[in-house]
Design an enzyme around this catalytic site. Structure first.
Site, PDB file in Angstrom:
ATOM      1  N   GLU A  53       0.733  -1.189  -0.026  1.00 29.39           N
ATOM      2  CA  GLU A  53       0.010  -0.064  -0.128  1.00 29.39           C
ATOM      3  C   GLU A  53       0.862   1.064   0.203  1.00 29.39           C
ATOM      4  OE1 GLU A  53      -0.500  -2.429   1.966  1.00 29.39           O
ATOM      5  OE2 GLU A  53      -2.598  -3.257   1.996  1.00 29.39           O
ATOM      6  N   PHE A 115     -11.842  -8.433  14.193  1.00 29.92           N
ATOM      7  CA  PHE A 115     -10.412  -8.643  13.815  1.00 29.92           C
ATOM      8  C   PHE A 115     -10.105  -7.576  12.838  1.00 29.92           C
ATOM      9  CE2 PHE A 115      -9.014 -10.551   9.369  1.00 29.92           C
ATOM     10  CZ  PHE A 115      -7.932 -11.105   9.778  1.00 29.92           C
ATOM     11  N   GLN A 116      -8.956  -7.255  12.676  1.00 27.49           N
ATOM     12  CA  GLN A 116      -8.518  -6.194  11.904  1.00 27.49           C
ATOM     13  C   GLN A 116      -9.094  -4.722  12.227  1.00 27.49           C
ATOM     14  OE1 GLN A 116      -8.100  -7.145   7.853  1.00 27.49           O
ATOM     15  NE2 GLN A 116      -6.071  -7.460   7.719  1.00 27.49           N
ATOM     16  N   ARG A 257      23.311  20.652   0.576  1.00 23.83           N
ATOM     17  CA  ARG A 257      24.051  19.431   0.385  1.00 23.83           C
ATOM     18  C   ARG A 257      23.730  18.765  -0.751  1.00 23.83           C
ATOM     19  NH1 ARG A 257      24.138  14.585   4.779  1.00 23.83           N
ATOM     20  NH2 ARG A 257      25.218  13.415   3.477  1.00 23.83           N
ATOM     21  N   VAL A 386      15.680   9.233  -2.515  1.00 27.35           N
ATOM     22  CA  VAL A 386      16.426   9.891  -1.451  1.00 27.35           C
ATOM     23  C   VAL A 386      17.664   9.532  -0.868  1.00 27.35           C
ATOM     24  CG1 VAL A 386      16.097  10.490   0.852  1.00 27.35           C
ATOM     25  CG2 VAL A 386      14.249  10.799  -0.557  1.00 27.35           C
ATOM     26  N   PHE A 471      24.527   8.575   2.170  1.00 32.26           N
ATOM     27  CA  PHE A 471      24.333   9.771   2.749  1.00 32.26           C
ATOM     28  C   PHE A 471      24.302   9.911   4.297  1.00 32.26           C
ATOM     29  CE2 PHE A 471      21.428  13.457   3.612  1.00 32.26           C
ATOM     30  CZ  PHE A 471      21.473  14.296   2.344  1.00 32.26           C
ATOM     31  N   ILE A 472      24.134   8.687   4.824  1.00 33.18           N
ATOM     32  CA  ILE A 472      24.008   8.593   6.366  1.00 33.18           C
ATOM     33  C   ILE A 472      25.613   8.205   6.575  1.00 33.18           C
ATOM     34  CG2 ILE A 472      23.288   7.671   8.394  1.00 33.18           C
ATOM     35  CD1 ILE A 472      21.042   9.285   6.705  1.00 33.18           C
ATOM     36  N   GLU A 475      27.170  11.648   7.087  1.00 27.39           N
ATOM     37  CA  GLU A 475      26.843  12.125   8.250  1.00 27.39           C
ATOM     38  C   GLU A 475      27.590  11.636   9.138  1.00 27.39           C
ATOM     39  OE1 GLU A 475      22.524  12.184   8.510  1.00 27.39           O
ATOM     40  OE2 GLU A 475      22.323  13.642   6.823  1.00 27.39           O
TER      41      GLU A 475
HETATM   42  P1  FAD Z   1       7.973  24.267  -1.116  1.00 21.61           P
HETATM   43  O1  FAD Z   1       8.599  23.992   0.126  1.00 21.61           O
HETATM   44  O2  FAD Z   1       6.781  23.425  -1.721  1.00 21.61           O
HETATM   45  O3  FAD Z   1       7.553  25.714  -1.218  1.00 21.61           O
HETATM   46  C1  FAD Z   1       6.845  26.460  -2.278  1.00 21.61           C
HETATM   47  C2  FAD Z   1       6.415  27.608  -1.825  1.00 21.61           C
HETATM   48  O4  FAD Z   1       5.776  28.227  -2.963  1.00 21.61           O
HETATM   49  C3  FAD Z   1       5.708  27.772  -0.824  1.00 21.61           C
HETATM   50  O5  FAD Z   1       5.787  28.729   0.213  1.00 21.61           O
HETATM   51  C4  FAD Z   1       4.192  28.233  -1.355  1.00 21.61           C
HETATM   52  O6  FAD Z   1       3.421  28.784  -0.550  1.00 21.61           O
HETATM   53  C5  FAD Z   1       4.702  29.129  -2.595  1.00 21.61           C
HETATM   54  N1  FAD Z   1       3.519  29.007  -3.758  1.00 21.61           N
HETATM   55  C6  FAD Z   1       2.893  27.923  -4.182  1.00 21.61           C
HETATM   56  N2  FAD Z   1       2.418  28.447  -5.433  1.00 21.61           N
HETATM   57  C7  FAD Z   1       2.943  29.768  -5.654  1.00 21.61           C
HETATM   58  C8  FAD Z   1       2.687  30.657  -6.732  1.00 21.61           C
HETATM   59  N3  FAD Z   1       1.690  30.489  -7.546  1.00 21.61           N
HETATM   60  N4  FAD Z   1       3.238  31.857  -6.367  1.00 21.61           N
HETATM   61  C9  FAD Z   1       4.004  32.142  -5.526  1.00 21.61           C
HETATM   62  N5  FAD Z   1       4.266  31.268  -4.590  1.00 21.61           N
HETATM   63  C10 FAD Z   1       3.667  30.154  -4.720  1.00 21.61           C
HETATM   64  N6  FAD Z   1      17.019  21.521  -1.389  1.00 21.61           N
HETATM   65  C11 FAD Z   1      17.919  22.315  -1.297  1.00 21.61           C
HETATM   66  O7  FAD Z   1      17.597  23.398  -2.143  1.00 21.61           O
HETATM   67  N7  FAD Z   1      19.034  22.257  -0.822  1.00 21.61           N
HETATM   68  C12 FAD Z   1      19.500  21.051  -0.029  1.00 21.61           C
HETATM   69  O8  FAD Z   1      20.602  20.846  -0.101  1.00 21.61           O
HETATM   70  C13 FAD Z   1      18.531  20.021   0.015  1.00 21.61           C
HETATM   71  N8  FAD Z   1      19.016  18.884   0.740  1.00 21.61           N
HETATM   72  C14 FAD Z   1      17.944  17.951   0.586  1.00 21.61           C
HETATM   73  C15 FAD Z   1      18.237  16.598   1.027  1.00 21.61           C
HETATM   74  C16 FAD Z   1      17.518  15.419   0.977  1.00 21.61           C
HETATM   75  C17 FAD Z   1      17.767  13.956   1.334  1.00 21.61           C
HETATM   76  C18 FAD Z   1      16.062  15.692   0.266  1.00 21.61           C
HETATM   77  C19 FAD Z   1      15.280  14.516  -0.055  1.00 21.61           C
HETATM   78  C20 FAD Z   1      15.945  16.892  -0.018  1.00 21.61           C
HETATM   79  C21 FAD Z   1      16.767  18.270  -0.009  1.00 21.61           C
HETATM   80  N9  FAD Z   1      16.386  19.200  -0.482  1.00 21.61           N
HETATM   81  C22 FAD Z   1      17.197  20.230  -0.569  1.00 21.61           C
HETATM   82  C23 FAD Z   1      14.990  19.701  -0.717  1.00 21.61           C
HETATM   83  C24 FAD Z   1      14.470  20.519   0.350  1.00 21.61           C
HETATM   84  O9  FAD Z   1      14.208  19.790   1.349  1.00 21.61           O
HETATM   85  C25 FAD Z   1      12.931  21.200  -0.130  1.00 21.61           C
HETATM   86  O10 FAD Z   1      12.118  20.561  -0.043  1.00 21.61           O
HETATM   87  C26 FAD Z   1      12.881  22.039  -1.378  1.00 21.61           C
HETATM   88  O11 FAD Z   1      14.135  22.533  -1.469  1.00 21.61           O
HETATM   89  C27 FAD Z   1      11.872  22.791  -0.997  1.00 21.61           C
HETATM   90  O12 FAD Z   1      11.594  23.326  -2.125  1.00 21.61           O
HETATM   91  P2  FAD Z   1      10.576  24.759  -2.466  1.00 21.61           P
HETATM   92  O13 FAD Z   1      11.003  25.812  -1.526  1.00 21.61           O
HETATM   93  O14 FAD Z   1      10.738  24.867  -4.036  1.00 21.61           O
HETATM   94  O15 FAD Z   1       9.190  24.012  -2.374  1.00 21.61           O
END
Ligand code: FAD
Length: 580
Positions: A53, A115-116, A257, A386, A471-472, A475
């Site tokens: 799921e 059950f469940q 990172r 990831v 990745f870990i 760290e």
């Molecule tokens: P969101 O967090 O979704 O933010 C979007 C924003 O846009 C919100 O504030 C929303 O309100 C606004 N918005 C939506 N629609 C509109 C619109 N039409 N007009 C204006 N505003 C709008 N990212 C990095 O950059 N660097 C890193 O080092 C990094 N490390 C990571 C490590 C791992 C293992 C993983 C899995 C991810 C990592 N990420 C990293 C990703 C990071 O964690 C964030 O999730 C991601 O960068 C957030 O993206 P965002 O700000 O674009 O999106």
């Protein structure tokens, strides 16, 4: 006289009215009435059988990330319901709409220690924006209609729990879904004074940059135009990769990172950040605290959430950027800073290119990404897992706006790529779909290669195997602790995939890589390419030690040797050269 219909069939009709034409899940006894309806309505609602799921909800999350539309998954009472949670959280964290249907025992058995049987609503309370158990058969269509409205309104997860007996009951077939009435996306217009103030600040800045997130996904053209007009280099969150072409010399990708060197350098140097549609959570580590900050977002609660704000613009990214474009004067001569940023990016690209032909065994990742980039279609969808693979994908995929990328970006659940590939391939059967995972993520969900084989989905699954939770491991290295629990038992995933019904390849060198990609290019069904890579840490761009003028020369020498960083020039040196 009103026609009669089974309540579960009526519920599916509502979902269809909202444009949902398939659902991922795994049947259980407590979900029989809906399975019966799925059988009845198979011409209009396709059931995609997954083998766990969690894969179903992660597939739906991946699909919604790419389409922007609601996607659906289900699980039966008890364990089936519990298994849904990971994908639901992924959808919640990345702000995409999802409908989860959850089975429940019959009403006469509820609350009897049967059950469940469990009290399901409390479990979904944190993840869901709407979370209800249906109480009568007659209300089933209305409850699902409301659930979908709420999922769209809040860009989140709606959960509807259905006691199985209710779905079997005949009800009047006269419910009118609200799908055609529902409106979204009317945002306030930017205030003229805010636009004027923002442009004044940009003009006064020495090192102004554009930073955008996925909220700016409809505004790529305006971002590129503003960058060129005002000579502001661009960068983004990792998640927003693809909005601007990677080949654009003024786009540095991301900081952190999961990031690039030019991205980190740009973030650290900026004295003004035009921050658009992002909630980037690591800014405190990379942006100067006293940098001027102009923020554009549609959510008032996000403005000022991550950094002090000088001008906040509550508006849609595209509209606000167009207003800035209309009100601004062209900067004719590229500034020293703009040129230095582009020179820094060019240096990074040259450095990366030095590894693409590497014949090292076990392999480096660059030749693998070169093969992916060469084979990728203009509308390819990349589903990244990831771990170290997130870093590699963000650095080495050569994307442009016609392509899409998914990642479990906020929730960061391993094992997201294979399911997201199933979801995105189902939504876009005519587009080329990739999953790119590490061996850690892949082995969490690899049973669902059977699903790809069952439906003959032509997904190209690339697995980067280094026998480590890399990745870990990195760290643990940074904390100076011994490696604990990060080494993992390897396996021949090419052979595993073949046994599961896909075309499997296990690749140790460049020759085998070419053979596998040539076969993938003409494959009609799923392919798994397991590439045995060296367990080498990706260059830690967030803690570079490459500048002998400002850092300990011995440490610089050791770092450069360890990470093969010869040729990378410190941004300080490039900037000094341009600003001299
Ligand atoms: P969101 O967090 O979704 O933010 C979007 C924003 O846009 C919100 O504030 C929303 O309100 C606004 N918005 C939506 N629609 C509109 C619109 N039409 N007009 C204006 N505003 C709008 N990212 C990095 O950059 N660097 C890193 O080092 C990094 N490390 C990571 C490590 C791992 C293992 C993983 C899995 C991810 C990592 N990420 C990293 C990703 C990071 O964690 C964030 O999730 C991601 O960068 C957030 O993206 P965002 O700000 O674009 O999106």
């Amino acid at each position: 006289m009103v026609e009669k219909i089974n309540a579960s069939d009526a519920m599916l009709k509502v979902m269809e009215a909202w444009g949902i034409d398939h659902i991922f899940g795994l049947p259980g006894g407590s979900f029989d009435s809906t399975m019966n309806a799925l059988h009845n309505r198979q011409k209009t609602m396709r059931y995609i059988q997954v083998r766990h799921e969690e894969v179903g909800t992660l597939a739906a999350a991946g699909e919604a990330k790419v389409t922007g539309k609601i996607a659906a998954a289900f699980g039966s009472a008890g364990p089936g319901a519990v298994h849904l949670l990971n994908g639901l959280y992924d959808a919640k964290y990345d702000n995409v709409p999802m409908l989860a249907l959850v089975g429940q025992v019959a009403t006469n058995m509820m609350n009897t220690d049967y059950f469940q049987e469990m009290n399901e609503n409390p479990m979904f309370a944190d993840v869901a924006v709407y979370n209800r158990t249906v109480m009568t058969a007659a209300q089933m269509p209305a409850v699902v209609d409301q659930a979908i409205q709420q999922a769209y309104k809040h860009n989140g997860v709606a959960v509807v729990t259905i006691p199985t007996d209710l779905g079997w009951q005949a009800i009047d077939d006269n419910f009118e879904p609200t799908a055609n009435l529902f409106q979204q996306g009317h945002y306030p217009l930017p205030r003229t004074t805010d636009i004027t103030d923002a442009l004044k600040l940009i003009k006064a800045a020495k090192h102004p940059i554009i930073y955008f997130g996925q909220g700016a996904k409809a505004a790529g053209q305006q971002i590129g135009a503003l960058s060129e007009k005002l000579k502001m280099p661009m960068m983004s969150s990792a998640l927003a990769k693809g909005i601007i072409a990677d080949q654009n010399p003024a786009y540095m990708v991301s900081a952190g990172r999961v990031a690039t060197k030019p991205g980190v350098d740009l973030a650290k140097t900026a004295d003004l950040i035009l921050f658009i549609g992002s909630n980037y959570e690591f800014g405190a580590y990379f942006f100067k605290p006293d940098a001027k900050f102009i923020q554009i977002d549609i959510d008032a609660t996000k403005i000022g959430h991550r950094h002090h704000v000088d001008v906040g613009i509550l508006a849609d990214a595209k509209t606000a950027l167009q207003a800035l474009l209309d009100a601004s004067q062209m900067v004719e001569t590229p500034t020293d800073f703009y040129q230095a940023a582009m020179a820094n990016k060019a240096n990074w690209e040259d450095w990366k290119a030095g590894f693409t032909e590497s014949d090292q065994v076990p392999m480096r990742v660059e030749p693998v990404f070169k093969a992916i980039n060469e084979m990728a279609n203009d509308d390819a969808i990349f589903n990244l897992d990831v771990g170290n693979v997130s870093i590699d994908g963000v650095r080495f995929l050569d994307m442009h706006p016609g392509q899409k990328m998914t990642l479990s970006a906020w929730y960061a659940t391993m094992g997201c790529a294979v399911p997201a590939a199933i979801g995105t391939q189902t939504a876009f059967p005519d587009r080329q779909v990739w999953s790119i995972s590490g061996d850690g993520g892949f082995t969490m969900v690899m049973q669902d290669i059977i699903t790809q084989a069952k439906y003959q989905m032509p997904i190209i699954n690339v697995v980067l195997s280094n026998d480590s939770f890399g990745f870990i491991e990195a760290e643990q290295d940074d904390k100076g602790q011994p490696h604990s629990g990060v080494a993992i038992q390897g396996a021949d995933y090419g052979a595993v995939a073949t046994a599961l019904g896909a075309q499997g390849f296990t690749v140790h060198n460049l020759t085998e890589l070419k053979t596998a990609f040539a076969a993938a290019k003409i494959a009609k069904g799923p392919v798994v390419i397991d590439v045995k890579i060296a367990n080498e840490r990706p260059l830690p761009v967030e803690q570079l030690v490459i500048d002998p003028e400002t850092q300990d020369p011995q440490a610089v020498e050791a770092f450069i040797k360890k990470y093969h960083a010869q040729g990378l020039i410190p941004f300080r040196a490039i900037l000094e050269q341009y600003e001299a």
